[in-house]
Design a protein around this motif. Structure first.
Motif, PDB file in Angstrom:
ATOM      1  N   ASP A 118       0.807  -1.226   0.000  1.00  0.00           N
ATOM      2  CA  ASP A 118       0.000   0.000   0.000  1.00  0.00           C
ATOM      3  C   ASP A 118       0.839   1.274   0.000  1.00  0.00           C
ATOM      4  N   ILE A 119       2.133   1.173  -0.218  1.00  0.00           N
ATOM      5  CA  ILE A 119       3.010   2.347  -0.210  1.00  0.00           C
ATOM      6  C   ILE A 119       2.708   3.182  -1.443  1.00  0.00           C
TER       7      ILE A 119
ATOM      8  N   ALA B 128       2.796   7.608  -2.957  1.00  0.00           N
ATOM      9  CA  ALA B 128       3.234   8.989  -2.734  1.00  0.00           C
ATOM     10  C   ALA B 128       2.216   9.730  -1.873  1.00  0.00           C
ATOM     11  N   GLY B 129       2.720  10.504  -0.935  1.00  0.00           N
ATOM     12  CA  GLY B 129       1.867  11.308  -0.069  1.00  0.00           C
ATOM     13  C   GLY B 129       1.452  10.618   1.212  1.00  0.00           C
ATOM     14  N   LEU B 130       1.692   9.312   1.301  1.00  0.00           N
ATOM     15  CA  LEU B 130       1.334   8.562   2.502  1.00  0.00           C
ATOM     16  C   LEU B 130       2.244   8.993   3.648  1.00  0.00           C
ATOM     17  N   GLN B 131       1.652   9.301   4.787  1.00  0.00           N
ATOM     18  CA  GLN B 131       2.438   9.713   5.957  1.00  0.00           C
ATOM     19  C   GLN B 131       2.611   8.510   6.867  1.00  0.00           C
ATOM     20  N   LEU B 132       3.855   8.195   7.179  1.00  0.00           N
ATOM     21  CA  LEU B 132       4.173   7.022   7.991  1.00  0.00           C
ATOM     22  C   LEU B 132       4.878   7.421   9.272  1.00  0.00           C
ATOM     23  N   LYS B 133       4.577   6.691  10.335  1.00  0.00           N
ATOM     24  CA  LYS B 133       5.327   6.848  11.581  1.00  0.00           C
ATOM     25  C   LYS B 133       6.681   6.203  11.357  1.00  0.00           C
ATOM     26  N   MET B 134       7.703   6.799  11.923  1.00  0.00           N
ATOM     27  CA  MET B 134       9.037   6.235  11.803  1.00  0.00           C
ATOM     28  C   MET B 134       9.421   5.592  13.122  1.00  0.00           C
TER      29      MET B 134
END
Length: 81
Positions: A64-65, A67-73
Motif C-alpha cells: 500500500d506504499i 506517494a503522499g502517505l504519511q508514515l510513523k518512523m
C-alpha cells in the motif's frame, strides 16, 4: 603569494574529497512517501529498515506504499550492523 596557492590547493582537495553522493538523513517522527519511492528507499533515506517502518505502522501493508502517505518512523532509526 605561494602561501595563497597552498591554501587554495588545500581547499580544492578538501572540496573534491567530499563524496558527491547525498548522505542518508535521519528522519522525523513521521515521514511522507515521495513520488516513486518504495518502502525500502524510504527506509534507506531514513537510516532504518523496511521491517522497522512496517513495525511502526502495524496497519500498513507493504503493497500500500504510495506517494503522499504519511508514515510513523521507528523510535531508533539507526541501522545497526
Amino acid at each position: 603569494m605561494p602561501q595563497l596557492k597552498v591554501k587554495l590547493c588545500a581547499l580544492a582537495v578538501t572540496l573534491f574529497a567530499v563524496s558527491p553522493t547525498v548522505a542518508a538523513q535521519v528522519c522525523g517522527k513521521t515521514e511522507v512517501v515521495d513520488e516513486g519511492e518504495t518502502l525500502e528507499q524510504l527506509a534507506a533515506r531514513c537510516e532504518t529498515t523496511a521491517g522497522a517502518v512496517l513495525s511502526a505502522n502495524p496497519s500498513l501493508d507493504a503493497g500500500d506504499i504510495r506517494a503522499g502517505l504519511q508514515l510513523k518512523m521507528p523510535e531508533s532509526q539507526r541501522v545497526t550492523g
